[in-house]
Design an enzyme around this catalytic site. Structure first.
Site, PDB file in Angstrom:
ATOM      1  N   SER A 152       0.925  -1.006  -0.157  1.00 33.16           N
ATOM      2  CA  SER A 152      -0.063  -0.197  -0.114  1.00 33.16           C
ATOM      3  C   SER A 152       1.023   1.164   0.107  1.00 33.16           C
ATOM      4  O   SER A 152       2.018   1.118   0.493  1.00 33.16           O
ATOM      5  CB  SER A 152      -0.950   0.106   1.321  1.00 33.16           C
ATOM      6  OG  SER A 152      -1.438   1.291   1.161  1.00 33.16           O
ATOM      7  N   TYR A 165      -1.783  -1.085   9.982  1.00 29.97           N
ATOM      8  CA  TYR A 165      -1.761  -1.370   8.554  1.00 29.97           C
ATOM      9  C   TYR A 165      -0.537  -1.034   7.893  1.00 29.97           C
ATOM     10  O   TYR A 165      -0.061  -1.564   7.003  1.00 29.97           O
ATOM     11  CB  TYR A 165      -3.039  -0.661   8.066  1.00 29.97           C
ATOM     12  CG  TYR A 165      -3.094  -0.814   6.552  1.00 29.97           C
ATOM     13  CD1 TYR A 165      -4.048  -2.134   6.200  1.00 29.97           C
ATOM     14  CD2 TYR A 165      -3.095   0.023   5.532  1.00 29.97           C
ATOM     15  CE1 TYR A 165      -4.268  -2.385   4.896  1.00 29.97           C
ATOM     16  CE2 TYR A 165      -3.579  -0.332   4.367  1.00 29.97           C
ATOM     17  CZ  TYR A 165      -3.995  -1.426   3.950  1.00 29.97           C
ATOM     18  OH  TYR A 165      -4.312  -1.783   2.742  1.00 29.97           O
TER      19      TYR A 165
END
Length: 257
Positions: A152, A165
Site C-alpha cells: 500500500s 496497517y
C-alpha cells in the site's frame, strides 16, 4: 497478456496456467481474478467470509475459465496448507500467487487494541508468508513462479491512525525484496504493488471527508479503479515480466512520489 511463446511448459491442464488469489472475491481481488481469467488462467478464489461473492464470481467466470472457490483463513497455516493441497490436487500446479487478502482496523495507537494490531499483521503480513511458503516447493520443482504481494502507499508513507496497517504493508515490502533475492535464480519472481486508495467497499467505509481530502491531495484528482491494479498484476504474472523482480510498484495517481 498470455503465456504464448514461453519457454516454460504450460501445456498441462489444457494449456492453462493456474493462479491463486487470496481475498479474490471482492474489491481489488475480484478485479484481479477477472483479469487473470481473461488472460487464460484457471483461478482459485480464496475467501474467508465472502462465500456468496466467491460463488457468484465462480459462476460468472465458468463459461471462459475454470474457477474454484476455497474458504481458508490466511491467518491459519493449516488452512492455507489445505487450500494449496486442494489446488494442487485439482489442477496439478500453481504458477502465480497473489497475496491480496487484507483488513483494516484503524485507531490511534492509544486506542488500538492488541487484537487490532495482531489481526492486521496476521492477515496482511503473516498470511503472505504462509501462502508463499506453501506454494514455493511446487514453483521450485518446475522452475517457474510469480508471487505478487499487495502492499500500500501507506506502507511507504505511513498513515495517521493506522500504525498496524502501515507496519504490515511496509513489512510486505521487506518480505518481497528478501524473497525475491532467494528465488531469483530459480525462475521465480516476487514483486509488490502499493496502491493508493482504491474505489472498493473498503474505501466506502472511510469517512467521506477523509476520502475527499485524499482525492484533493492526489494529482489526478480521483481514486484508483480496481481494473487499473489488475492490469499491472496481469503484466507481472506473465512470462514477459521474467526480468522484473524485487520491485515495488506504486499506483497512486501521484499521491506519494
Amino acid at each position: 497478456m498470455g503465456f504464448g511463446g514461453s519457454e516454460v511448459d504450460m501445456s498441462s491442464i489444457n494449456g492453462h496456467p493456474v493462479a491463486v488469489i487470496t481475498g479474490g472475491a471482492r474489491g481489488i481481488g475480484r478485479a484481479i481474478t477477472r483479469r487473470l481469467a481473461t488472460d487464460g488462467f484457471h483461478v482459485v478464489i480464496n475467501y474467508t467470509n465472502s462465500k456468496s461473492a466467491a460463488e457468484a464470481l465462480t459462476q460468472e467466470l465458468s463459461p471462459t475459465a475454470q474457477a474454484i472457490a476455497i474458504q481458508a483463513d490466511v491467518r491459519d497455516f493449516d488452512q492455507v496448507a489445505g487450500m494449496i493441497d486442494r489446488t494442487l490436487n485439482t489442477f496439478g500446479r500453481i504458477d502465480v500467487l497473489i497475496n491480496n487478502a487484507g483488513v483494516v482496523r484503524p485507531a490511534k495507537i492509544r486506542d488500538m487494541t492488541a487484537a487490532d494490531w495482531n489481526d492486521v499483521l496476521a492477515t496482511c503480513l503473516t498470511g503472505s508468508f504462509y501462502c508463499s511458503k506453501c506454494v514455493i516447493d511446487d514453483m521450485l520443482k518446475k522452475g517457474f513462479g510469480r508471487i505478487i504481494n499487495m502492499s500500500s502507499t501507506y506502507g511507504l508513507s505511513g498513515s495517521y491512525g493506522q500504525t498496524n496497517y502501515s507496519a504490515a504493508k511496509a513489512g510486505i515490502i521487506g518480505f518481497t525484496k528478501a524473497l525475491a533475492l532467494e528465488m531469483a535464480k530459480h525462475g521465480i519472481t516476487v514483486n509488490a504493488i502499493a496502491p493508493g486508495l482504491v474505489d472498493t467497499d473498503m474505501a466506502a467505509s472511510v469517512p467521506e471527508k477523509i476520502v475527499h481530502k485524499i482525492i484533493e491531495s492526489t494529482p489526478v484528482k480521483r481514486l484508483a479503479q480496481p481494473p487499473e491494479i489488475a492490469g499491472l498484476v496481469s503484466y507481472l504474472a506473465s512470462t514477459e515480466a521474467s526480468y522484473v523482480t524485487g520491485q515495488v510498484f506504486a499506483i497512486n495517481g501521484g499521491l506519494y512520489m
